[in-house]
Design an enzyme around this catalytic site. Sequence first.
Site, PDB file in Angstrom:
ATOM      1  N   ASP A 183      21.277  13.074 -16.175  1.00 23.19           N
ATOM      2  CA  ASP A 183      20.835  12.686 -14.821  1.00 23.19           C
ATOM      3  C   ASP A 183      20.471  11.201 -14.710  1.00 23.19           C
ATOM      4  O   ASP A 183      20.416  10.664 -13.613  1.00 23.19           O
ATOM      5  CB  ASP A 183      19.613  13.509 -14.401  1.00 23.19           C
ATOM      6  CG  ASP A 183      19.925  14.997 -14.318  1.00 23.19           C
ATOM      7  OD1 ASP A 183      21.106  15.356 -14.395  1.00 23.19           O
ATOM      8  OD2 ASP A 183      18.975  15.791 -14.189  1.00 23.19           O
ATOM      9  N   GLY A 233      22.806  16.186 -11.234  1.00 22.23           N
ATOM     10  CA  GLY A 233      21.907  15.037 -11.171  1.00 22.23           C
ATOM     11  C   GLY A 233      20.610  15.304 -10.448  1.00 22.23           C
ATOM     12  O   GLY A 233      19.806  14.404 -10.239  1.00 22.23           O
TER      13      GLY A 233
HETATM   14  O1  F6P Z   1      18.694  18.053 -16.115  1.00 17.86           O
HETATM   15  C1  F6P Z   1      20.023  18.052 -16.430  1.00 17.86           C
HETATM   16  C2  F6P Z   1      20.793  19.029 -15.600  1.00 17.86           C
HETATM   17  O2  F6P Z   1      22.082  19.104 -16.120  1.00 17.86           O
HETATM   18  C3  F6P Z   1      20.808  18.728 -14.079  1.00 17.86           C
HETATM   19  O3  F6P Z   1      21.749  17.769 -13.728  1.00 17.86           O
HETATM   20  C4  F6P Z   1      21.094  20.080 -13.511  1.00 17.86           C
HETATM   21  O4  F6P Z   1      20.660  20.211 -12.190  1.00 17.86           O
HETATM   22  C5  F6P Z   1      20.305  20.943 -14.408  1.00 17.86           C
HETATM   23  O5  F6P Z   1      20.231  20.315 -15.663  1.00 17.86           O
HETATM   24  C6  F6P Z   1      20.874  22.318 -14.592  1.00 17.86           C
HETATM   25  O6  F6P Z   1      20.025  23.008 -15.407  1.00 17.86           O
HETATM   26  P1  F6P Z   1      20.358  24.403 -16.066  1.00 17.86           P
HETATM   27  O7  F6P Z   1      21.466  24.222 -17.029  1.00 17.86           O
HETATM   28  O8  F6P Z   1      19.094  24.797 -16.738  1.00 17.86           O
HETATM   29  O9  F6P Z   1      20.757  25.283 -14.943  1.00 17.86           O
END
Ligand code: F6P
Length: 412
Positions: free
Chosen positions: A143, A188
Site C-alpha cells: 500500500d 491500497g
Molecule cells: O494491506 C495490504 C493489503 O493488501 C491491502 O491493499 C488490502 O486492502 C488488504 O491488504 C487486503 O487484506 P486481506 O488479504 O487480509 O484481505
Amino acid sequence: MRGNVIVGQSGGPTSVINSSLVGVYQNAINRGAGTVYGMLHGIKGLLDGQYVDLSEHIKNDLDIDLLKRTPSSFLGSCRYKLPEICDDKEVYEKIFKILNDLNIEAFFYIGGNDSMDTIKKLSDYAILVNSTIKFMGVPKTIDNDLAITDHTPGYGSAAKYIASVTKEIIRDGLVYDYPTISIIEIMGRNAGWLTAAAALAKGEDCEGVDLIYLPEVAFDIDKFMVKVKELSAKKSSIVIAISEGIKVADGRYVFELADHVEFTDAFGHKQLSGSAKFLANKLGAELGVKTRAIELSTLQRCAAHLTSRVDITEAFQVGGAAVKAAFEGETGKVIVLDRVSDDPYICTTSSHNVHKIANIEKKVPLEWIIDDGTNVSEDLIHYIRPLIQAELSPVMVNGLPRHLRVDLKDSL
Ligand code: F6P
C-alpha cells in the site's frame, strides 16, 4: 549479541517480504546471534507457542535464493491487534515469558502500520518491566502508506506488476471493432499509491489509461458517468483504473452501494472489493456497451515472477538494518528508507521512533492528483518510476517458478 533472536511477519503479504526475512536471518547469523527463531502466523502464533528454528528450514545458499524469490509470507501472517497494556497485562506477561524462555534478545516484526502497533506496545511494555529485549519494526506493505519512510518495500514490485498488466489490458482492449470499457480495481485501502502506478503504463508503445480514481478524492458517480459517456463518443476502447478504496461524498465505499459481503478485520478494516464490478454493471446498463471489471486482487501482491530488483534489494536491506540497529542497542524503532537522489536513484536507511509510524496512514498528497481527480501528476510518476526498475528472475523448475515453503502447522 550472543543470545537468540526471533522474527515474524504480519499483515498482508508482498512479493518481496521474504527478502526482508532473509535480511534479518543472514544479518543476525553474521553478527553472532545464537538461534534465529521464526514465529508462525506472527504474534498470534507465538502466543499459541508456534515458532520454528529457521536454520532447519533455510539450509543453504539455494534456499536463500529461493526464499528471496518466494511470494507471500514464508512464516504465515496474522491480523492481530494486541490489547492496550492497561487493559490486559496477562497477554504481555505471556509473550515475555515465551521470549525469556527462548532467551530472546531481539524481536523483529516485518509489517505495515497496523503491525507496527505490535512493536510499539511490546517496546513500551519492555520499558515498564525493565526488559532488555530489543523490539524493531521492519517495514513492508504494497500500500506504500507508512509514515516517514520515502516508500515501503513491497510497493515497487506491486507497482511494476500493476503498470505491466495495465499495458497488457490496454492492448487487449483494442482488438474488437465494437466499444469496450474495462475497469481495473487496484488494492491500497485508503491510499492511492498503488492505483497511481497504473499511470506508468503510458509510454511510446502505450496510450495509457483514460481515467484514474484515487481514494484521496471523493468519488462523484454522476460526474464519472458523464466523463465516461463523453469518452465513449470519442473512442471505442476505454480503460479506467480505480482504487478499491474509492468512497462517495457521504463516506461510503463505492462497493457498499451494491449488495456485498461485509468482513472487517481486527484493526477495523473492511474487506474492500467490488467497486469495479458495481461501476462496470452501471456503465453496461446505461451505455449498452460491453464492460469488464478486472479486480487485480491477490495477484498484485504475490507476482514474484515480476518483482522489481530495486524493491527486493531494499527489502533485504531494511531487514539487515533492523538487525544492525537492535544489535547496537536500539529498540522501539522502525527502519525507514530515505531517498537521497532520483537520478541516479540512491536510497539509504535510518531508524525512527515507532510511535511516529504505527497506525498512521500516509496518503497521496493532493497536489499530485490532477484533472479534477481523474489523473495523477508527472511528479507522482517521477516518484514511482525508480522503484520499479530492474528484475530478478525466478528460479525456474519444470517450466515454473520454484518457491521455498515451510509447513505452517510445524511448531517446536
Ligand atoms: O494491506 C495490504 C493489503 O493488501 C491491502 O491493499 C488490502 O486492502 C488488504 O491488504 C487486503 O487484506 P486481506 O488479504 O487480509 O484481505
